[in-house]
Write a protein that holds these residues in place. Structure first.
Motif: not given
Length: 164
Positions: A92-95, A66-72, A108-113
């Protein structure tokens, strides 16, 4: 197969994308990351977040990295359906898998959620403060400012580093 699955992604044909992936498996054609990304996006674009996560899991257990694009794409699939906890888990898995992403992506993701846990927010902004010492593009700074405003996280140390 890749072009066909991408066409399925763009045409909202998630089931056809999955059928093509299965057909690749039957013919012993190993999927590339970009092909899996398109299938995950196809599922996510059509509200099939669970299937998007299954594809991500399958990638991790196979030889397809998986890549950054995959996780996004998996994050987006969950977010679009309001599956906040699952979207955070993808983040968290991506990290934990060592996916290289700018610190602003997490905030940014935390803010969106609409993450509300002060400890999580504080830890993320402390990490961002340390990261700012390495320099950041104007786009990264804008994302960090937006995230801090959305999360109500006006950490003085972070703001001091941001202004530097």
């Amino acid at each position: 197969f890749g072009a066909a699955i991408t066409a399925c992604e763009n045409g909202g044909q998630w089931l056809a994308a999955l059928d093509l992936l299965r057909h690749m498996e039957v013919q012993a054609v190993a999927p590339q990351t970009i092909v899996c990304n398109a299938a995950i996006s196809a599922c996510g674009n059509c509200g099939q977040w669970e299937l998007a996560l299954e594809l991500l899991q399958a990638m991790r257990t196979q030889v397809v990295a998986p890549s950054t694009v995959t996780y996004n794409a998996a994050f987006s699939a969950c977010e679009k359906q309001g599956m906040r906890e699952q979207a955070l888990e993808v983040l968290w898995q991506s990290e934990s898998c060592g996916i290289d992403r700018p610190i602003s992506s997490s905030l940014w993701a935390m803010a969106r959620l609409n993450v509300m846990d002060p400890a999580v927010i504080q830890a993320a902004f402390l990490e961002a403060s340390a990261w700012l010492g390495d320099g950041a593009s104007p786009q990264e700074l804008a994302r960090l400012l937006w995230a801090s405003a959305m999360l109500g996280a006006w950490n003085d140390a972070f703001l001091d580093r941001l202004v530097e």
